[in-house]
Design an enzyme around this catalytic site. Structure first.
Site, PDB file in Angstrom:
ATOM      1  N   ASP A 171      -7.180  -1.847   3.506  1.00 21.19           N
ATOM      2  CA  ASP A 171      -6.243  -2.930   3.185  1.00 21.19           C
ATOM      3  C   ASP A 171      -6.612  -4.239   3.877  1.00 21.19           C
ATOM      4  OD1 ASP A 171      -4.518  -1.225   1.659  1.00 21.19           O
ATOM      5  OD2 ASP A 171      -3.762  -0.412   3.549  1.00 21.19           O
ATOM      6  N   ASP A 197       0.859  -1.184   0.000  1.00 17.91           N
ATOM      7  CA  ASP A 197       0.000   0.000   0.000  1.00 17.91           C
ATOM      8  C   ASP A 197       0.898   1.238   0.000  1.00 17.91           C
ATOM      9  OD1 ASP A 197      -2.381   1.632   0.431  1.00 17.91           O
ATOM     10  OD2 ASP A 197      -1.608   1.862   2.473  1.00 17.91           O
TER      11      ASP A 197
END
Length: 696
Positions: free
Chosen positions: A595, A415
């Protein structure tokens, strides 16, 4: 569901671990039982109606003594080492004296002189076996009276048979007695067990040393301004502490007064001190270096970050890797196999016509040499030592099996915000100027924990916040609410407004033209080096982000990797699924709620310590500090750990493959068997200790 932890005495090998875990898991109302062999503890997840007394009774029924864990395991480990060294000293003293008598016999003493020396040896050996051998006898009897066996049963049988043979020979005036062999056998068995205990103490020393970093007392500022020294067990949220220069901070908290440099290396792994001023968060166990601080306690005792780290390290030694499951299955076959093999050895030598003496000696050697200690220690010691090394490097292992999975990862997906970057963005433009709009935007921004929203809230800290209704945060998209019946949104382009913009986030009131707010975030200082090392390790890193394409492309180009922009949580999850379907084993590194699905779907996952609760719960490993380098360091350490585990298995299996046939064939005496058995365990533990430097 309740989790209870017990300190268990009498665990010796992988067979003990398997018996405890399977026996407790079979109880109605018990969901799982996990043994931490290094710390001699078992954690049991059970229904609330099953009390600890019932579980202790169940453990007793399995052949072990247990009591509820109350923080004393480190001391109990040291007391075990003290008991072993005392028994070892007695056996060593007796061994030297019996050997002096034996030398005279070997030198040619005969007749009455030989008999006298045999009886003197017996007088020394009998109390020595009774005292020093009780370490093995008590454990063996505890198992046998419950209809079970453990590794101390064949050891006890071997010692007692050798002693009985010697007494029999002495009573009949025979030429051969083995009292020297009995006490030497005990001495080397105890020596191996003592060294094993010491090395296990060292292996688990990371957790104990971590908790010892907390001071015993702290200075509490009372409401009237008086200063009181209080034990850290008495600290509670809301109390105010005075932390002088050079003192360790006793609890997590927020600095109210003062400004000082704080050494946070304990939790970040970084040696450079950090400045802590009013409003800064400080953690228990860190050191105030320069000037006094007044700290308001937010978390104390078991709720502190350092206690969380200790719990993560403990849990790392409780989970099951593939190798540990193999050891469990092998240990279940140990007891019936070794006793059958010893009986066959006895029968075989008797059939061959060599007599009871030779047959019993060879059977005793088989009983002693076929010990599963090395196999049982092969995995847990390596996991504990590697987890301690990673902790010192700023990586907390939540699941021991994660090291095995991390070692096999061949793809890294990261990420962007809060992972590759620091997650502390600042607003560079696009904020509305109207006070009413700024108040609405401030109310929306402070309702979210997304880094971009936090940046907006910080930029509008001086503005009032408008009252909003029905505030909802949609993971991966943004936050929305109602003001006077009109919907307002703050979030990603395509959700809060048009998608064809390079703005980081959009703010929209009703159907009005949205404000394009620009937010910039700084990458972690070592991001380029960390990404390069991941690539060198063969993980082919790639950035996944929900940010604007221009921002993601710029960062990806700077780091020399591919990047994907405008991804929703579902998109990230789909990317992970596609990679897994293509045969890759994905390491997902992320920090936010968006996430979470990808972290859970990945083969193995990591999250920074500043991640959302969802991110940290979903991740297998957590890294602390402002660096990204702990990610490739953890991958390299995991690969080295699994190489050491494979070496340990090869050593343990190879030892048995070589030693057992030699013992059956009569080439190994009981004394040599004791040396070989102890040596195999020590070699495995010593090999695992090399992992103390694994996190580099």
């Amino acid at each position: 569901m309740t989790a209870s932890t017990f300190v268990v005495e009498g665990m010796r090998c992988a067979a003990c671990i398997a018996r405890l875990e399977h026996g407790l898991a079979a109880l109605p109302g018990v969901a799982a039982a996990r043994v931490n062999f290094t710390n001699r503890r078992v954690r049991v997840d059970h229904l609330d109606e099953i009390g600890e007394d019932r579980l202790i009774d169940a453990i007793d029924g399995l052949g072990f003594t247990a009591h509820a864990f109350a923080g004393e395991a480190a001391d109990s480990g040291r007391s075990e080492s003290r008991r072993l060294v005392l028994a070892l000293a007695v056996a060593g003293f007796a061994m030297m004296n019996v050997m002096l008598l034996s030398v005279s016999i070997w030198s040619g003493a005969d007749g009455a002189t030989r008999q006298l020396f045999h009886w003197l040896s017996a007088l020394i050996a009998l109390p020595t076996v009774a005292y020093s051998g009780r370490v093995f006898f008590a454990s063996a009897w505890s198992a046998l009276r419950r209809g079970r066996t453990n590794m101390d049963v064949p050891i006890s049988i071997g010692v007692l048979l050798t002693l009985a043979m010697s007494l029999y020979e002495t009573a009949l005036g025979g030429a051969h007695a083995y009292f020297d062999g009995v006490v030497m056998l005990l001495f080397f068995l105890l020596g191996g067990r003592f060294l094993d205990s010491v090395m296990r103490d060292r292996a688990r020393g990371g957790v104990d040393a971590l908790l010892r970093r907390l001071p015993a007392e702290a200075t509490v500022i009372a409401r009237d301004g008086a200063h009181q020294r209080r034990a850290i067990a008495e600290l509670a949220p809301g109390m105010r502490l005075l932390v002088t220069a050079g003192e360790r901070i006793a609890a997590d908290g927020i600095v109210e007064e003062g400004e000082s440099a704080v050494d946070r290396s304990l939790v970040t792994g970084e040696s450079a001190p950090e400045t802590a001023a009013a409003g800064a968060e400080v953690l228990a166990g860190t050191i105030n270096l320069s000037t006094p601080l007044v700290v308001k306690v937010t978390r104390a005792g078991e709720a502190t970050a350092i206690a969380d780290i200790a719990r993560l390290m403990e849990s790392a030694g409780q989970s099951k890797s593939r190798y540990m499951r193999i050891a469990d299955r092998a240990s279940r076959l140990y007891a019936p196999a070794v006793h059958t093999l010893a009986a066959l050895t006895l029968a075989g030598w008797l059939v061959a016509g060599l007599g009871w003496h030779v047959a019993l000696t060879n059977a005793v050697a088989v009983l002693i040499i076929t010990c599963p200690c090395a196999l049982g220690l092969a995995v847990p010691v390596a996991q504990v030592v590697a987890s301690g090394a990673l902790m010192r490097a700023g990586v907390l292992v939540k699941d021991g099996s994660a090291l095995e999975r991390l070692a096999k990862a061949d793809r890294a997906l990261l990420d962007k915000t809060g992972t590759v970057t620091l997650g502390r963005p600042v607003v560079t433009g696009g904020l509305p100027g109207a006070p009413g709009e700024r108040a609405i935007l401030h109310a929306l921004a402070r309702a979210s924990r997304h880094p971009s929203a936090l940046a907006v809230a910080a930029a509008l800290a001086d503005a009032p916040a408008a009252p909003l209704a029905d505030i909802v945060e949609e993971a991966g998209f943004g936050v929305r609410g109602l003001v006077h019946g009109v919907e307002v949104r703050l979030g990603r382009p395509g959700w809060a407004g048009p998608a064809d913009t390079d703005a980081s986030i959009l703010f929209r009131i009703g159907d009005a033209t949205p404000h394009a707010i620009r937010v910039a975030d700084r990458e972690r200082d070592d991001a380029a080096a960390a990404i390069a090392r991941l690539a060198a390790l063969g993980l082919a890193p790639e950035i996944l982000s929900g940010d604007a394409p221009g921002v993601v492309e710029a960062l990806a180009g700077e780091l020399g990797v591919h990047g994907r922009a405008r991804l929703t949580p579902q998109d990230k999850y789909a990317v992970v699924q596609a990679e897994e379907a293509a045969g890759h084993r994905v390491l997902m590194v992320g920090d936010g709620i968006n996430d979470g699905p990808a972290l859970k779907a990945a083969w193995v996952s990591m999250a920074p310590a500043g991640a959302s609760d969802v991110g940290q719960m979903a991740a297998d490993l957590v890294f602390v500090g402002a660096r990204l380098m702990p990610v490739p360091v953890a991958v390299a350490a995991a690969r080295r750990t699994m190489r050491v585990v494979a070496q340990n298995f090869a050593l343990a299996i190879g030892y048995n493959v070589l030693a057992v046939p030699l013992a059956v064939a009569g080439f190994v005496t009981p004394l040599i068997a004791a040396l070989a058995m102890s040596g195999s365990s020590l070699v495995v533990v010593a090999n695992a200790m090399r992992l103390r430097s694994a996190a580099r």
